[in-house]
Design an enzyme around this catalytic site. Structure first.
Site, PDB file in Angstrom:
ATOM      1  N   GLU A  29       0.834  -1.203   0.000  1.00 56.60           N
ATOM      2  CA  GLU A  29       0.000   0.000   0.000  1.00 56.60           C
ATOM      3  C   GLU A  29       0.871   1.257   0.000  1.00 56.60           C
ATOM      4  O   GLU A  29       1.656   1.483   0.922  1.00 56.60           O
ATOM      5  CB  GLU A  29      -0.906  -0.018   1.235  1.00 56.60           C
ATOM      6  CG  GLU A  29      -1.838  -1.220   1.247  1.00 56.60           C
ATOM      7  CD  GLU A  29      -2.399  -1.554   2.612  1.00 56.60           C
ATOM      8  OE1 GLU A  29      -3.103  -2.595   2.707  1.00 56.60           O
ATOM      9  OE2 GLU A  29      -2.138  -0.809   3.569  1.00 56.60           O
ATOM     10  N   LEU A  58      -5.900  -1.374  -0.579  1.00 54.86           N
ATOM     11  CA  LEU A  58      -5.768  -1.498   0.875  1.00 54.86           C
ATOM     12  C   LEU A  58      -6.386  -2.822   1.320  1.00 54.86           C
ATOM     13  O   LEU A  58      -7.472  -2.878   1.899  1.00 54.86           O
ATOM     14  CB  LEU A  58      -6.459  -0.331   1.578  1.00 54.86           C
ATOM     15  CG  LEU A  58      -5.952   1.068   1.209  1.00 54.86           C
ATOM     16  CD1 LEU A  58      -6.707   2.117   1.992  1.00 54.86           C
ATOM     17  CD2 LEU A  58      -4.457   1.195   1.446  1.00 54.86           C
ATOM     18  N   GLU A  60      -4.680  -6.312   2.877  1.00 55.35           N
ATOM     19  CA  GLU A  60      -3.528  -7.144   3.235  1.00 55.35           C
ATOM     20  C   GLU A  60      -3.711  -8.593   2.799  1.00 55.35           C
ATOM     21  O   GLU A  60      -2.740  -9.257   2.411  1.00 55.35           O
ATOM     22  CB  GLU A  60      -3.288  -7.083   4.745  1.00 55.35           C
ATOM     23  CG  GLU A  60      -2.650  -5.807   5.247  1.00 55.35           C
ATOM     24  CD  GLU A  60      -3.648  -4.656   5.350  1.00 55.35           C
ATOM     25  OE1 GLU A  60      -4.871  -4.915   5.267  1.00 55.35           O
ATOM     26  OE2 GLU A  60      -3.207  -3.503   5.501  1.00 55.35           O
ATOM     27  N   GLN A  82       1.785  -2.362   5.755  1.00 61.63           N
ATOM     28  CA  GLN A  82       2.062  -0.965   6.091  1.00 61.63           C
ATOM     29  C   GLN A  82       2.389  -0.752   7.567  1.00 61.63           C
ATOM     30  O   GLN A  82       3.257   0.030   7.915  1.00 61.63           O
ATOM     31  CB  GLN A  82       0.891  -0.090   5.664  1.00 61.63           C
ATOM     32  CG  GLN A  82       1.231   1.382   5.574  1.00 61.63           C
ATOM     33  CD  GLN A  82       0.144   2.164   4.868  1.00 61.63           C
ATOM     34  OE1 GLN A  82      -0.958   2.314   5.370  1.00 61.63           O
ATOM     35  NE2 GLN A  82       0.470   2.650   3.682  1.00 61.63           N
ATOM     36  N   PHE A  83       1.709  -1.444   8.464  1.00 59.19           N
ATOM     37  CA  PHE A  83       2.030  -1.514   9.892  1.00 59.19           C
ATOM     38  C   PHE A  83       1.748  -2.944  10.331  1.00 59.19           C
ATOM     39  O   PHE A  83       0.744  -3.530   9.941  1.00 59.19           O
ATOM     40  CB  PHE A  83       1.178  -0.538  10.718  1.00 59.19           C
ATOM     41  CG  PHE A  83       1.487   0.906  10.446  1.00 59.19           C
ATOM     42  CD1 PHE A  83       2.487   1.564  11.136  1.00 59.19           C
ATOM     43  CD2 PHE A  83       0.772   1.600   9.479  1.00 59.19           C
ATOM     44  CE1 PHE A  83       2.770   2.895  10.879  1.00 59.19           C
ATOM     45  CE2 PHE A  83       1.048   2.922   9.213  1.00 59.19           C
ATOM     46  CZ  PHE A  83       2.047   3.578   9.908  1.00 59.19           C
ATOM     47  N   PHE A  88      -2.958  -9.483  10.888  1.00 53.79           N
ATOM     48  CA  PHE A  88      -4.003 -10.482  11.088  1.00 53.79           C
ATOM     49  C   PHE A  88      -4.787 -10.748   9.803  1.00 53.79           C
ATOM     50  O   PHE A  88      -5.264 -11.859   9.577  1.00 53.79           O
ATOM     51  CB  PHE A  88      -4.952 -10.041  12.199  1.00 53.79           C
ATOM     52  CG  PHE A  88      -4.286  -9.972  13.541  1.00 53.79           C
ATOM     53  CD1 PHE A  88      -4.025 -11.123  14.268  1.00 53.79           C
ATOM     54  CD2 PHE A  88      -3.896  -8.751  14.078  1.00 53.79           C
ATOM     55  CE1 PHE A  88      -3.395 -11.062  15.510  1.00 53.79           C
ATOM     56  CE2 PHE A  88      -3.272  -8.674  15.310  1.00 53.79           C
ATOM     57  CZ  PHE A  88      -3.017  -9.832  16.026  1.00 53.79           C
ATOM     58  N   HIS A 129      -1.120   0.326  15.421  1.00 55.44           N
ATOM     59  CA  HIS A 129       0.027   0.591  14.558  1.00 55.44           C
ATOM     60  C   HIS A 129       1.356   0.189  15.209  1.00 55.44           C
ATOM     61  O   HIS A 129       2.316  -0.078  14.503  1.00 55.44           O
ATOM     62  CB  HIS A 129       0.092   2.067  14.181  1.00 55.44           C
ATOM     63  CG  HIS A 129      -0.960   2.498  13.221  1.00 55.44           C
ATOM     64  ND1 HIS A 129      -2.302   2.445  13.506  1.00 55.44           N
ATOM     65  CD2 HIS A 129      -0.871   2.991  11.958  1.00 55.44           C
ATOM     66  CE1 HIS A 129      -2.996   2.884  12.478  1.00 55.44           C
ATOM     67  NE2 HIS A 129      -2.148   3.221  11.519  1.00 55.44           N
TER      68      HIS A 129
END
Length: 325
Positions: A29, A58, A60, A82-83, A88, A129
């Site tokens: 992303e 966006l 995952e 991204q974080f 999960f 995050h």
């Protein structure tokens, strides 16, 4: 040698590996034109084009599935979450699929996926995050988990991770991205996965840490030295597989151990480190192994972060408990 921040070292490693092998791809992303939320991929989209540095939706779960499919077709994908608190959504791809592909296919196919992601506290990020979830992945067989603590290691470990034929989760502590510089060679080099580093030699106690806690351990060791306590600082670098040989050697050398992790006590890999030392070097211990970690609570909001995170003073106190035992 050039003075670099950790983010610069990571970008250079990615650049070198993209140049070396046209089957190496980066996607995630905002990694394209924007260069990633922390600018880890800055400039790579313009240099290598949209077919090799790819912005994704966006999603995952889609990023994980895409990485697995590309790896099966002979590519060497580098996917970015991204974080890491968002892992999960892609655990099935990483833990359920990538981790067992080599076994499932009788060694006929590799799974050379690198999963890069920022994590960690101290920068007051929003909820979900900063979570330290390395222990979750380290308990999943078939995946290597790497956490550098400095620019030199970040570059060498990332190159090793990208070249590895098994999936590697490569976690980058956000606080370390631009907090200091270090000497880093311009050319390519590797730091071996699964090998810890003795950051500072000592004789009285071994402080074992990883990620941002290595810096805190070094600060603690400096203060302790002024008080006549010689602390050895060990940087795990790879939290799975652990470098058992180095853990045993440092324990036999000093006879006292303080394990340090930023994650909550029930999380991270500290309990695993303590278990391995207890099983293999218990007769060398002069005191119970001490443990410094965050409390077993949900990660706090930014205003409470500094009170919640472990620090050098916490380490000093635990070291003194072990040396006074």
């Amino acid at each position: 040698m050039t003075q670099m921040t950790m983010i610069q070292a990571i970008t250079q490693a990615l650049d070198l590996e993209l140049a070396k092998d046209d089957k190496t791809l980066i996607f995630g992303e905002d990694v394209g034109k924007n260069g990633g939320v922390f600018r880890a991929t800055e400039g790579l989209f313009d240099k290598y084009g949209e077919d090799r540095v790819i912005d994704t939706p966006l999603a995952e779960s889609g990023i994980g599935g895409m990485a697995m499919g590309l790896a099966l077709e002979g590519f060497r994908p580098i996917m970015e979450i991204q974080f890491f608190g968002f892992v999960f959504e892609t655990l099935d791809s990483i833990v359920g699929q990538m981790a067992r592909t080599r076994y499932r296919m009788g060694g006929k196919r590799n799974m050379p996926v690198t999963i890069r992601s920022p994590f960690g506290g101290g920068v007051a990020t929003p909820e979900m995050h900063a979570d330290s979830l390395e222990g979750l992945i380290a308990q999943s067989p078939g995946i290597k988990v790497v956490i550098p603590s400095n620019p030199y290691d970040a570059k060498g470990l990332l190159i090793s991770a990208i070249r590895d034929n098994d999936p590697v989760v490569f976690l980058e502590h956000m606080k370390l991205y631009r907090s200091f510089r270090a000497e880093v060679p311009e050319e390519e080099y590797t730091v071996p996965l699964g090998k810890a580093n003795i950051v500072r030699e000592g004789t009285d106690v071994s402080i074992i840490a990883y990620g941002a806690m290595v810096q805190e351990a070094e600060k603690a060791a400096e203060t302790l030295a002024e008080e006549g306590i010689s602390a050895e600082v060990v940087d795990l670098r790879t939290v799975y597989p652990l470098d058992i040989e180095t853990l045993v050697q440092t324990t036999e050398k000093t006879g006292r151990v303080v394990m340090v992790q930023e994650a909550q006590r029930q999380a991270g890999v500290g309990e695993k480190v303590i278990s391995e030392i207890s099983q293999r070097a218990v007769l060398s211990l002069k005191a119970p192994i001490a443990f410094v970690s965050a409390p077993n609570t949900i990660y706090p909001f930014g205003m409470a972060e500094k009170d919640w995170l472990p620090n050098a003073q916490d380490i000093i106190e635990k070291v003194k408990e072990t040396t006074d035992f």
